[in-house]
Design a protein around this motif. Structure first.
Motif, PDB file in Angstrom:
ATOM      1  N   LEU A 190      41.308  32.231  36.721  1.00  0.00           N
ATOM      2  CA  LEU A 190      41.977  33.492  36.407  1.00  0.00           C
ATOM      3  C   LEU A 190      41.010  34.534  35.844  1.00  0.00           C
ATOM      4  O   LEU A 190      41.184  35.738  36.055  1.00  0.00           O
ATOM      5  CB  LEU A 190      43.122  33.252  35.421  1.00  0.00           C
ATOM      6  CG  LEU A 190      44.320  32.468  35.978  1.00  0.00           C
ATOM      7  CD1 LEU A 190      45.341  32.206  34.874  1.00  0.00           C
ATOM      8  CD2 LEU A 190      44.961  33.199  37.129  1.00  0.00           C
ATOM      9  N   GLN A 191      39.977  34.084  35.157  1.00  0.00           N
ATOM     10  CA  GLN A 191      38.999  35.005  34.594  1.00  0.00           C
ATOM     11  C   GLN A 191      38.120  35.637  35.670  1.00  0.00           C
ATOM     12  O   GLN A 191      37.530  36.686  35.449  1.00  0.00           O
ATOM     13  CB  GLN A 191      38.142  34.319  33.544  1.00  0.00           C
ATOM     14  CG  GLN A 191      38.929  34.017  32.272  1.00  0.00           C
ATOM     15  CD  GLN A 191      38.107  33.267  31.250  1.00  0.00           C
ATOM     16  OE1 GLN A 191      36.969  32.882  31.497  1.00  0.00           O
ATOM     17  NE2 GLN A 191      38.688  33.062  30.072  1.00  0.00           N
ATOM     18  N   THR A 192      38.032  35.004  36.837  1.00  0.00           N
ATOM     19  CA  THR A 192      37.203  35.556  37.921  1.00  0.00           C
ATOM     20  C   THR A 192      37.935  36.609  38.732  1.00  0.00           C
ATOM     21  O   THR A 192      37.310  37.329  39.517  1.00  0.00           O
ATOM     22  CB  THR A 192      36.744  34.438  38.885  1.00  0.00           C
ATOM     23  OG1 THR A 192      37.884  33.872  39.532  1.00  0.00           O
ATOM     24  CG2 THR A 192      35.965  33.363  38.153  1.00  0.00           C
ATOM     25  N   LEU A 193      39.253  36.711  38.565  1.00  0.00           N
ATOM     26  CA  LEU A 193      40.038  37.675  39.327  1.00  0.00           C
ATOM     27  C   LEU A 193      39.792  39.098  38.807  1.00  0.00           C
ATOM     28  O   LEU A 193      39.683  39.292  37.596  1.00  0.00           O
ATOM     29  CB  LEU A 193      41.534  37.352  39.245  1.00  0.00           C
ATOM     30  CG  LEU A 193      41.965  36.034  39.867  1.00  0.00           C
ATOM     31  CD1 LEU A 193      43.456  35.818  39.618  1.00  0.00           C
ATOM     32  CD2 LEU A 193      41.672  35.995  41.346  1.00  0.00           C
ATOM     33  N   PRO A 194      39.725  40.084  39.718  1.00  0.00           N
ATOM     34  CA  PRO A 194      39.552  41.462  39.248  1.00  0.00           C
ATOM     35  C   PRO A 194      40.803  41.967  38.562  1.00  0.00           C
ATOM     36  O   PRO A 194      41.915  41.550  38.874  1.00  0.00           O
ATOM     37  CB  PRO A 194      39.313  42.244  40.552  1.00  0.00           C
ATOM     38  CG  PRO A 194      39.911  41.396  41.614  1.00  0.00           C
ATOM     39  CD  PRO A 194      39.785  39.966  41.150  1.00  0.00           C
ATOM     40  N   ARG A 195      40.610  42.849  37.604  1.00  0.00           N
ATOM     41  CA  ARG A 195      41.767  43.373  36.864  1.00  0.00           C
ATOM     42  C   ARG A 195      42.109  44.730  37.294  1.00  0.00           C
ATOM     43  O   ARG A 195      41.594  45.604  37.635  1.00  0.00           O
ATOM     44  CB  ARG A 195      41.481  43.358  35.378  1.00  0.00           C
ATOM     45  CG  ARG A 195      41.348  41.908  34.934  1.00  0.00           C
ATOM     46  CD  ARG A 195      41.220  41.826  33.450  1.00  0.00           C
ATOM     47  NE  ARG A 195      41.096  40.411  33.140  1.00  0.00           N
ATOM     48  CZ  ARG A 195      41.407  39.897  32.005  1.00  0.00           C
ATOM     49  NH1 ARG A 195      41.863  40.637  31.057  1.00  0.00           N
ATOM     50  NH2 ARG A 195      41.270  38.618  31.805  1.00  0.00           N
TER      51      ARG A 195
END
Length: 98
Positions: free
Chosen positions: A93-98
Motif C-alpha cells: 500500500l505504501q508503494t501506491l501513488p497518492r
C-alpha cells in the motif's frame, strides 16, 4: 485472484503439474473447512488464524419499512491476519501513488 489463478501460479512456482497442485489446494481447503466445522482453530503462522465465532441473535430495523425483525444467532468464520501478511499488504500500500 481466483482459485484457478492460484493453482496456476502455485504450480509454476513449485514446478508441479496443475493437476497435482489442484489436488493439494483442494485438500488444503477441505481440511481447513472440516476443522472449522468441528469448531477447531487453524493457525498458519505468519499468514493468519481461522476460527469460528458465535454471533448472538439481535433485532434490527428494516430501513425500507421501519419494521423490526429478529436475526437468529449463528456461527461465523473469522480470519485474523498474521504479522507477515499484514506487513506485506502495508508495504504494498505504501508503494501506491497518492
Amino acid at each position: 485472484m481466483n482459485k484457478g489463478e492460484l493453482i496456476t501460479r502455485l504450480a509454476s512456482e513449485c514446478g508441479m503439474s496443475k493437476e497435482a497442485t489442484g489436488k493439494v489446494v483442494n485438500s488444503l481447503l477441505t481440511i481447513i473447512s472440516q476443522a472449522l466445522a468441528a469448531e477447531d482453530t487453524v493457525k498458519l503462522v505468519g499468514f493468519g488464524t481461522f476460527s469460528v465465532t458465535r454471533r448472538p441473535s439481535r433485532r434490527v430495523r428494516l430501513p425500507q419499512t421501519g419494521k423490526l425483525i429478529n436475526i437468529p444467532a449463528r456461527k461465523a468464520v473469522r480470519f485474523k491476519a498474521g504479522v507477515h501478511i499484514r506487513a506485506t499488504v502495508q508495504d504494498y500500500l505504501q508503494t501506491l501513488p497518492r
